[in-house]
Scaffold this motif. Structure first.
Motif, PDB file in Angstrom:
ATOM      1  N   ALA A  86       0.824  -1.206   0.000  1.00 49.94           N
ATOM      2  CA  ALA A  86       0.000   0.000   0.000  1.00 49.94           C
ATOM      3  C   ALA A  86       0.863   1.263   0.000  1.00 49.94           C
ATOM      4  N   ALA A 137       1.165   4.240  -2.792  1.00 46.55           N
ATOM      5  CA  ALA A 137       0.888   5.630  -2.411  1.00 46.55           C
ATOM      6  C   ALA A 137       2.083   6.544  -2.662  1.00 46.55           C
ATOM      7  N   SER A 138       3.291   5.996  -2.569  1.00 49.29           N
ATOM      8  CA  SER A 138       4.502   6.814  -2.692  1.00 49.29           C
ATOM      9  C   SER A 138       4.700   7.397  -4.084  1.00 49.29           C
ATOM     10  N   TRP A 165       2.415  11.177  -3.075  1.00 46.18           N
ATOM     11  CA  TRP A 165       1.917  11.212  -1.710  1.00 46.18           C
ATOM     12  C   TRP A 165       0.749  12.176  -1.534  1.00 46.18           C
ATOM     13  N   ALA A 167      -2.465  10.656  -2.959  1.00 50.30           N
ATOM     14  CA  ALA A 167      -2.750   9.427  -2.214  1.00 50.30           C
ATOM     15  C   ALA A 167      -3.316   9.748  -0.836  1.00 50.30           C
ATOM     16  N   LEU A 168      -2.687  10.686  -0.132  1.00 44.13           N
ATOM     17  CA  LEU A 168      -3.160  11.040   1.206  1.00 44.13           C
ATOM     18  C   LEU A 168      -4.500  11.757   1.152  1.00 44.13           C
ATOM     19  N   THR A 215      -6.800  11.170  -1.090  1.00 44.94           N
ATOM     20  CA  THR A 215      -7.750  10.075  -1.311  1.00 44.94           C
ATOM     21  C   THR A 215      -8.033   9.330  -0.016  1.00 44.94           C
ATOM     22  N   LEU A 216      -6.979   9.043   0.744  1.00 44.41           N
ATOM     23  CA  LEU A 216      -7.123   8.331   2.015  1.00 44.41           C
ATOM     24  C   LEU A 216      -8.011   9.108   2.981  1.00 44.41           C
ATOM     25  N   PHE A 250      -1.306   5.518  -7.346  1.00 45.16           N
ATOM     26  CA  PHE A 250      -1.236   6.208  -6.059  1.00 45.16           C
ATOM     27  C   PHE A 250      -2.631   6.451  -5.477  1.00 45.16           C
ATOM     28  N   GLY A 265      -3.371   3.292  -3.962  1.00 45.75           N
ATOM     29  CA  GLY A 265      -2.567   3.192  -2.749  1.00 45.75           C
ATOM     30  C   GLY A 265      -3.209   3.889  -1.568  1.00 45.75           C
ATOM     31  N   GLY A 266      -3.809   5.053  -1.812  1.00 48.85           N
ATOM     32  CA  GLY A 266      -4.519   5.751  -0.742  1.00 48.85           C
ATOM     33  C   GLY A 266      -5.661   4.920  -0.195  1.00 48.85           C
ATOM     34  N   ILE A 312      -4.215   1.787   1.884  1.00 47.73           N
ATOM     35  CA  ILE A 312      -3.763   2.040   3.253  1.00 47.73           C
ATOM     36  C   ILE A 312      -4.913   1.796   4.225  1.00 47.73           C
TER      37      ILE A 312
END
Length: 447
Positions: A146, A150-151, A154, A157-158, A160-161, A341, A344-345, A348
């Motif tokens: 994950a 996301a990397s 970032w 991704a963050l 989205t999270l 990414f 990835g968000g 996580i």
């Protein structure tokens, strides 16, 4: 009482949402399984269209086979990637399919044996201390995957999270929107990614509208068929505890929703034998059509726990959408443009929920972690599974072999538990014969 039931938002397995909700909730399931299932196809060399079609068909077969009682989605499993790659590189994909079908047969046989023996005996082999710890390992072992996804970006991704978490928390109980936090979070991340030039629509423009997936039958009589069976089928050692953990987890959440709705608990965890038979049928579907071995998906379990939607009708809709995606190249290509990414968000959150569900399972089953036996089982599984996953490919190098970390952790926990069972039985026999023995430590929730 009826008004109180109506205020409780969520769908039990037997519930059927309205058509619009059925489609959108089904698509959310497809979006959740899509990245992992497609990645398994790419890494193993199987056709993506066939893999999507097979995952959808396998899900429908399993739901129908359970008579709508077990809400699980079936996609490609990462546990089988290394042996499938090895067999495919040596003898070809059609021979690897023989091993996939054999995996299904092995799962089905194990399920039949469990049905004959009963769940009580299974709990002696796979108590909550084992299944809960395996679930934690499965979720946390995916953490690096994950974070790697996301990397790639970032910021988005963050975003989205955070949006997905906010949607899941603050839209809960607000009708259909409250059940679509992952879809909404993915959509927001996708829009931001597209607006900032991170989405390449070229694959969508170049893809034909429709294309027939490259189905192929397994080569049962080809050289290497038996080697494929011996290389691939034993990985079921990892997926059987995984599947059991997934069923126990989702059963826990379904019964909680049923309690809130003032309905009888469904206790689908008692269907573990049937669940493994259906796992086997799903693998046979994959192998016969031309896809890698699969498993029921913890990511989709997490989605159901977050959205409180356990409707098997929605899973049938998801299966149908996945099958259509296998033929509808442009739609498949469009979903494929979702940036890594953004996924990835989402991952996580989803992977973390898998691990947290393992903790919830052990809490619900009252596993006594003050009992040194239960503590030892969980500790060994966690360290072997998570520590072993840190090695290249997630395989533990030992005595010239490379053992898959999660499978090895599960086996270690099962064997350790069986040692305790044997010692406790001998101690009880000695006490019955009048032999003085020290009193055993307090039993865990599974004794």
């Amino acid at each position: 009482m009826a008004a109180e039931r109506e205020r409780v938002v969520g769908y039990l397995p037997q519930d059927r949402p309205p058509f619009g909700a059925l489609v959108s909730l089904g698509f959310q399931h497809v979006l959740t399984m899509f990245p992992a299932t497609v990645l398994v196809a790419i890494l193993t060399g199987f056709d993506v269209g066939v893999t999507l079609f097979a995952s959808g068909l396998a899900t429908i077969v399993a739901v129908v086979g359970s008579r709508g009682r077990i809400p699980l989605y079936y996609g490609g499993s990462f546990a089988y990637i290394a042996p499938v790659q090895s067999v495919a590189q040596t003898w070809g994909l059609a021979v690897a399919q023989v091993g996939v079908v054999a995996t299904g047969v092995l799962n089905a046989i194990c399920g039949w044996l469990i049905q004959r023996a009963g769940k009580a005996r299974l709990d002696r082999v796979l108590p909550p201390a084992v299944t809960g710890a395996v679930a934690i390992v499965i979720g946390i072992a995916l953490a690096k995957t994950a974070m790697d996804m996301a990397s790639k970006n970032w910021g988005i991704a963050l975003l989205t999270l955070v949006l997905t978490i906010l949607f899941s928390v603050y839209l809960q109980g607000r009708g259909l929107l409250g059940m679509l936090p992952v879809l909404l979070g993915a959509a927001c991340g996708y829009v931001v990614a597209a607006a900032t030039g991170h989405v390449d629509f070229t694959p969508v423009l170049e893809a034909p509208w429709f294309a027939l997936p490259r189905f192929q039958l397994p080569a049962f009589t080809a050289p290497g068929a038996w080697q494929a069976i011996l290389a691939i089928a034993p990985i079921a050692i990892a997926t059987i505890p995984e599947s059991t953990a997934h069923l126990y987890q989702i059963s826990l959440y379904i019964d909680r929703l049923a309690e809130e709705k003032r309905q009888r608990p469904l206790r689908i965890k008692n269907l573990i034998g049937l669940n493994l038979i259906l796992d086997g049928l799903a693998d046979i579907v994959h192998g016969m059509l031309g896809a890698s071995s699969g498993t029921n998906y913890g990511e989709n379990n997490s989605l159901m726990a977050i959205t409180r939607n356990y409707s098997t009708a929605v899973l049938i809709a998801a299966g149908a959408i996945a099958m259509i995606l296998g033929f509808f190249s442009k739609l498949s290509a469009l979903v494929g443009t979702l940036p890594e990414f953004v996924t990835g968000g989402l991952a996580i959150y989803l992977f973390g929920v898998i691990g947290m569900q393992g903790i919830a399972l052990m809490m619900s089953e009252r596993v006594n972690l003050f009992d040194p036996r239960q503590l030892a089982i969980g500790a060994v599984i966690l360290v072997v599974g998570l520590g072993g996953n840190a090695f290249e490919g997630g395989n533990i190098p030992i005595w010239g072999m490379k053992l898959p970390a999660i499978a090895t952790a599960a086996v270690a926990g099962i064997l350790l538990n069986l040692i305790f069972v044997a010692f406790d039985r001998n101690r009880a026999a000695g006490q019955d014969a009048g032999v003085a023995e020290p009193a055993p430590s307090p039993a865990g929730g599974d004794d």
